[in-house]
Design a protein around this motif. Structure first.
Motif, PDB file in Angstrom:
ATOM      1  N   LEU A   1       1.240  -1.030   0.143  1.00 44.51           N
ATOM      2  CA  LEU A   1       0.010  -0.236   0.023  1.00 44.51           C
ATOM      3  C   LEU A   1       0.296   1.736  -0.409  1.00 44.51           C
ATOM      4  CD1 LEU A   1      -2.730   0.816  -0.435  1.00 44.51           C
ATOM      5  CD2 LEU A   1      -2.709   0.989   2.684  1.00 44.51           C
ATOM      6  N   ALA A   2       1.119   1.563  -0.985  1.00 42.35           N
ATOM      7  CA  ALA A   2       1.722   3.099  -1.460  1.00 42.35           C
ATOM      8  C   ALA A   2       0.922   4.440  -0.287  1.00 42.35           C
ATOM      9  CB  ALA A   2       2.260   3.351  -2.758  1.00 42.35           C
ATOM     10  N   ALA A   3       0.211   4.256  -0.514  1.00 37.85           N
ATOM     11  CA  ALA A   3      -0.668   5.544   0.528  1.00 37.85           C
ATOM     12  C   ALA A   3      -2.008   4.911   0.337  1.00 37.85           C
ATOM     13  CB  ALA A   3      -0.411   6.566  -0.338  1.00 37.85           C
ATOM     14  N   ARG A   4      -2.389   5.677   1.602  1.00 35.68           N
ATOM     15  CA  ARG A   4      -3.710   5.958   2.032  1.00 35.68           C
ATOM     16  C   ARG A   4      -4.278   7.347   2.394  1.00 35.68           C
ATOM     17  NH1 ARG A   4      -6.145   1.075   5.940  1.00 35.68           N
ATOM     18  NH2 ARG A   4      -8.323   1.568   5.474  1.00 35.68           N
ATOM     19  N   PHE A   5      -4.516   8.273   1.653  1.00 42.31           N
ATOM     20  CA  PHE A   5      -5.376   9.902   1.963  1.00 42.31           C
ATOM     21  C   PHE A   5      -6.353   9.914   1.986  1.00 42.31           C
ATOM     22  CE2 PHE A   5      -4.570   8.517  -2.150  1.00 42.31           C
ATOM     23  CZ  PHE A   5      -5.123   9.394  -2.845  1.00 42.31           C
ATOM     24  N   GLN A   6      -7.054  10.956   2.587  1.00 46.43           N
ATOM     25  CA  GLN A   6      -8.464  11.541   2.441  1.00 46.43           C
ATOM     26  C   GLN A   6      -8.480  12.958   1.401  1.00 46.43           C
ATOM     27  OE1 GLN A   6     -11.028  11.494   4.475  1.00 46.43           O
ATOM     28  NE2 GLN A   6      -9.999   9.565   5.132  1.00 46.43           N
ATOM     29  N   MET A   7      -9.430  12.932   0.353  1.00 48.02           N
ATOM     30  CA  MET A   7     -10.182  13.812  -0.623  1.00 48.02           C
ATOM     31  C   MET A   7     -11.149  14.554  -0.401  1.00 48.02           C
ATOM     32  SD  MET A   7      -9.077  11.163  -3.665  1.00 48.02           S
ATOM     33  CE  MET A   7      -9.955  10.066  -3.157  1.00 48.02           C
ATOM     34  N   LYS A   8     -11.392  14.519   0.864  1.00 53.73           N
ATOM     35  CA  LYS A   8     -12.605  15.661   1.675  1.00 53.73           C
ATOM     36  C   LYS A   8     -12.831  17.069   1.081  1.00 53.73           C
ATOM     37  CE  LYS A   8     -16.376  16.562   4.665  1.00 53.73           C
ATOM     38  NZ  LYS A   8     -16.353  17.467   4.300  1.00 53.73           N
ATOM     39  N   LEU A   9     -13.757  17.031  -0.140  1.00 58.08           N
ATOM     40  CA  LEU A   9     -13.775  18.979  -0.836  1.00 58.08           C
ATOM     41  C   LEU A   9     -14.470  19.629   0.975  1.00 58.08           C
ATOM     42  CD1 LEU A   9     -15.346  18.511  -4.078  1.00 58.08           C
ATOM     43  CD2 LEU A   9     -12.631  19.096  -3.569  1.00 58.08           C
ATOM     44  N   PRO A  10     -13.504  20.411   0.547  1.00 58.42           N
ATOM     45  CA  PRO A  10     -14.193  21.956   1.376  1.00 58.42           C
ATOM     46  C   PRO A  10     -15.283  22.038   1.011  1.00 58.42           C
ATOM     47  CG  PRO A  10     -11.962  22.442   0.329  1.00 58.42           C
ATOM     48  CD  PRO A  10     -12.535  21.133   0.241  1.00 58.42           C
ATOM     49  N   HIS A  11     -16.036  22.884   1.563  1.00 53.10           N
ATOM     50  CA  HIS A  11     -17.518  22.719   1.952  1.00 53.10           C
ATOM     51  C   HIS A  11     -19.075  22.537   1.087  1.00 53.10           C
ATOM     52  CE1 HIS A  11     -15.309  26.272   2.851  1.00 53.10           C
ATOM     53  NE2 HIS A  11     -14.728  26.951   2.161  1.00 53.10           N
ATOM     54  N   GLN A  12     -17.941  20.732   0.733  1.00 44.43           N
ATOM     55  CA  GLN A  12     -19.127  20.355   0.133  1.00 44.43           C
ATOM     56  C   GLN A  12     -19.570  19.048   0.815  1.00 44.43           C
ATOM     57  OE1 GLN A  12     -19.227  19.827  -3.990  1.00 44.43           O
ATOM     58  NE2 GLN A  12     -17.564  21.688  -4.007  1.00 44.43           N
ATOM     59  N   ASP A  13     -20.218  18.274   1.215  1.00 46.57           N
ATOM     60  CA  ASP A  13     -20.470  16.834   1.019  1.00 46.57           C
ATOM     61  C   ASP A  13     -20.831  15.942   0.259  1.00 46.57           C
ATOM     62  OD1 ASP A  13     -21.109  14.997   3.084  1.00 46.57           O
ATOM     63  OD2 ASP A  13     -23.106  15.431   4.263  1.00 46.57           O
ATOM     64  N   VAL A  14     -19.826  16.149  -0.659  1.00 47.65           N
ATOM     65  CA  VAL A  14     -19.717  15.113  -1.218  1.00 47.65           C
ATOM     66  C   VAL A  14     -19.104  13.601  -1.141  1.00 47.65           C
ATOM     67  CG1 VAL A  14     -20.801  16.362  -2.751  1.00 47.65           C
ATOM     68  CG2 VAL A  14     -18.664  16.314  -2.884  1.00 47.65           C
ATOM     69  N   GLU A  15     -19.298  12.350  -2.145  1.00 47.70           N
ATOM     70  CA  GLU A  15     -18.129  11.687  -2.097  1.00 47.70           C
ATOM     71  C   GLU A  15     -17.535  11.768  -3.068  1.00 47.70           C
ATOM     72  OE1 GLU A  15     -17.615   7.044  -1.807  1.00 47.70           O
ATOM     73  OE2 GLU A  15     -20.009   7.342  -1.457  1.00 47.70           O
ATOM     74  N   SER A  16     -16.186  11.633  -2.950  1.00 51.98           N
ATOM     75  CA  SER A  16     -15.431  11.872  -4.203  1.00 51.98           C
ATOM     76  C   SER A  16     -14.383   9.960  -4.307  1.00 51.98           C
ATOM     77  CB  SER A  16     -13.725  12.858  -3.866  1.00 51.98           C
ATOM     78  OG  SER A  16     -14.495  14.029  -3.872  1.00 51.98           O
ATOM     79  N   VAL A  17     -14.227   9.619  -5.350  1.00 53.86           N
ATOM     80  CA  VAL A  17     -13.793   8.859  -5.461  1.00 53.86           C
ATOM     81  C   VAL A  17     -12.210   9.045  -6.293  1.00 53.86           C
ATOM     82  CG1 VAL A  17     -15.443   7.039  -5.540  1.00 53.86           C
ATOM     83  CG2 VAL A  17     -14.853   7.902  -8.037  1.00 53.86           C
TER      84      VAL A  17
END
Length: 583
Positions: free
Chosen positions: A485-501
């Motif tokens: 597993l090279a990297a595990r990280f968060q991708m949460k957009l600010p000011h938006q409650d959406v799911e990112s892939v």
């Protein structure tokens, strides 16, 4: 003493009128006293000639005389057998010098005597370095044997055919811009003029078309004015030649006679406009716009661009589509202006391959990767699980290896000693048709990095797998220890409650640039990820969904992004110097 006591109340109006009159006389005197310039000229453009400083062989000409081409279109592919032979001789010389150097270093006495010498003081080292530099120079030339259109224009002449040899400096192809770019005019010697370089002028045609230009040169000698530009064509006249640059987006015809006047204007505004006329640079484009796809492609099928990579020797981007007719993939070439070339690159020997999600390049190899996923109905199909290695040479591409990557990769996750990788395998078993899916990949030296779109272990979490020393994969060998597993990280957009892939990644030094797309929402983003700390920062956000692929232009230092919008093919350009979250 008050002003009213000197002038008198009844004379105020008269004084105001006289003051206004004097002011107007001064202004009119300044304007009329300024040097009026009246110049007749012809709207022309510089003809571009393609030639080389050494003999070349014509491999293939892709255009015909009078054909309209766009900036960046491929005109011709060339060859140079003389450079091939020179390179072979240089490599032989370099190997001999290198062997002699190693032999000499084995002699202890010689090494002791020469150990303190600077490299430039040793003749053998000098010869070795000279041979290396000449090899690099010729190899660089051999990678630039592709001719591209420098401007939008029409092909004037094609002077050679496929298979012919052209001598040094012989014009191979001439290209004439579609619109004039300058005016060639004359100032009559009997007229005094203070016209200066940088002066803004107004250019008019007989048909009423108007533009503004900037003087770029004024002749220092008197020449005869062409007969066509004489007011009385039977009466010869002489004057100084003047060249005026005009914007490319003018409406003049090539060879059209125009009338040039110098207009009175503030110097600061004149200089600002002159700088604008002379500038050829465009601001960085950041909002997505549509690609320009030729009719011969869209009449066959509508590409859904899913991956992009820059090909240095072609100075073009290679793009791949999700799907192709009968699952026979081809490569599309795109220039920096988003214009797709009519010529498509075929891939001989390529098996049927579906749902191609990413493309990468390393050295002379090109890699294509399918999504490794099931169909929408949850079925497994072999053509969706292919990882292919393609050997490239110019515009010739040949399949080297291909393998079903899904099976060995999932087995490695199952047998891994890392609980996180075991969790990915188990989550795939439970997820069904929304399970294991790879949307992007990158290659760095001997390592393969995979951007995992699914399964998702935690909301808005990105996972990047690393396959160490991936070459044996093509022979069917993949050990569990090779996958980490090279990297595990968060991708949460600010000011938006959406799911990112996660949808793609590129590796740049010690950082990843990763692409994400929002589920059930119109947004996408580019993230910058530090490999060591796994810390992410929002690099750029788009208000459109389905960001599919990223590539870096090494010369302009820009990220080119492609989108799959189901029926359209947008792309966007973002400077690497952009600040976090630039809209």
């Amino acid at each position: 003493m008050k002003f009213s006591e000197v002038v008198g109340t009844e004379n105020r109006f008269l004084l105001g009128c006289w003051s206004a009159a004097v002011f107007l006389v001064l202004i009119l005197g300044f304007i009329l006293g300024s040097d009026p310039v009246s110049i007749l000229g012809v709207a022309e453009s510089r003809e571009f000639q393609v030639n080389f400083d050494s003999p070349v062989e014509i491999k293939h000409i892709y255009v015909l005389p009078s054909q309209i081409v766009r900036k960046g279109d491929l005109l011709a592919e060339l060859g140079q057998s003389e450079w091939d032979s020179q390179l072979r001789v240089l490599k032989s010389r370099y190997d001999k010098l290198n062997a002699e150097m190693h032999l000499r270093q084995q002699l202890a006495g010689v090494v002791k005597d020469l150990g303190h010498l600077a490299p430039q003081a040793d003749p053998l080292l000098v010869d070795l370095e000279d041979a290396r530099k000449e090899m690099v120079l010729i190899e660089g030339r051999m990678k630039n044997l592709f001719v591209f259109a420098e401007v939008d224009g029409a092909v004037g002449a094609v002077n050679f055919k496929n298979g012919e040899k052209a001598p040094a400096f012989a014009p191979l192809i001439t290209l004439v811009p579609l619109n004039p770019t300058y005016v060639n005019g004359y100032i009559n010697e009997n007229l005094s003029s203070t016209l200066k370089v940088g002066q803004v002028v107004e250019v008019n045609s007989a048909g009423g078309k108007v533009t503004r230009g900037s003087v770029v040169s004024i002749g220092s000698r008197i020449v005869q004015i062409p007969e066509r530009l004489l007011r009385i064509q039977t009466l010869a006249a002489w004057g100084r030649e003047v060249v005026i640059k005009i914007p490319r987006n003018n409406e003049f015809l090539l060879g059209e006679k125009v009338f040039v006047q110098k207009k009175w204007s503030l110097s600061l505004l004149s200089r600002a406009y002159a700088d604008e006329v002379l500038s050829n640079s465009d601001p960085n484009q950041q909002d997505p716009r549509e690609m320009d796809i030729p009719l011969n492609i869209v009449e066959t099928f509508k590409p859904e661009m899913s991956g992009i990579v820059f090909i240095p020797e072609l100075k073009q981007f290679a793009l791949i589509s999700d799907d192709y007719p009968e699952d026979h993939p081809v490569l599309f070439l795109m220039n920096e202006q988003g214009q797709i070339q009519p010529h498509q690159i075929q891939l001989p020997g390529m098996p049927t391959m579906a749902d191609i999600e990413s493309v990468s390049t390393q050295g002379d190899n090109l890699y294509l990767l399918s999504s490794l996923s099931t169909t929408k109905k949850g079925k497994l199909k072999d053509e969706r699980h292919i990882f292919a290695q393609i050997k490239r040479h110019g515009l010739s591409y040949k399949i080297e290896h291909h393998v079903d990557l899904r099976t060995p990769l999932l087995q490695a996750l199952r047998d891994s000693r890392d609980p996180a990788l075991n969790s990915i395998y188990e989550a795939d078993l439970q997820a069904g048709k929304e399970g294991f899916e790879i949307e992007g990949h990158a290659i760095d030296k001997n390592d393969l990095y995979l951007a995992l779109k699914g399964p998702v272990l935690h909301r808005n979490e990105g996972l990047i797998l690393k396959v160490t020393d991936f070459a044996p994969v093509f022979s069917g060998t993949l050990k569990p220890a090779q996958v980490t597993l090279a990297a595990r990280f968060q991708m949460k957009l600010p000011h938006q409650d959406v799911e990112s892939v996660l949808t793609d990644l590129i590796k740049q030094g010690d950082s990843f640039y990763v692409a994400s797309s929002c589920r059930k929402s119109s947004c996408s983003a580019i993230w910058k990820l530090n490999v060591d700390t796994a810390q992410t920062e929002l690099f750029h956000e788009f208000q459109v969904p389905h960001l599919e692929g990223l590539a870096i232009h090494p010369e302009t230092h820009q990220i080119f992004a492609v989108f799959d919008s189901k029926g359209s093919s947008p792309y966007a350009v973002v400077s690497l110097g952009a600040e976090k979250g630039t809209p």
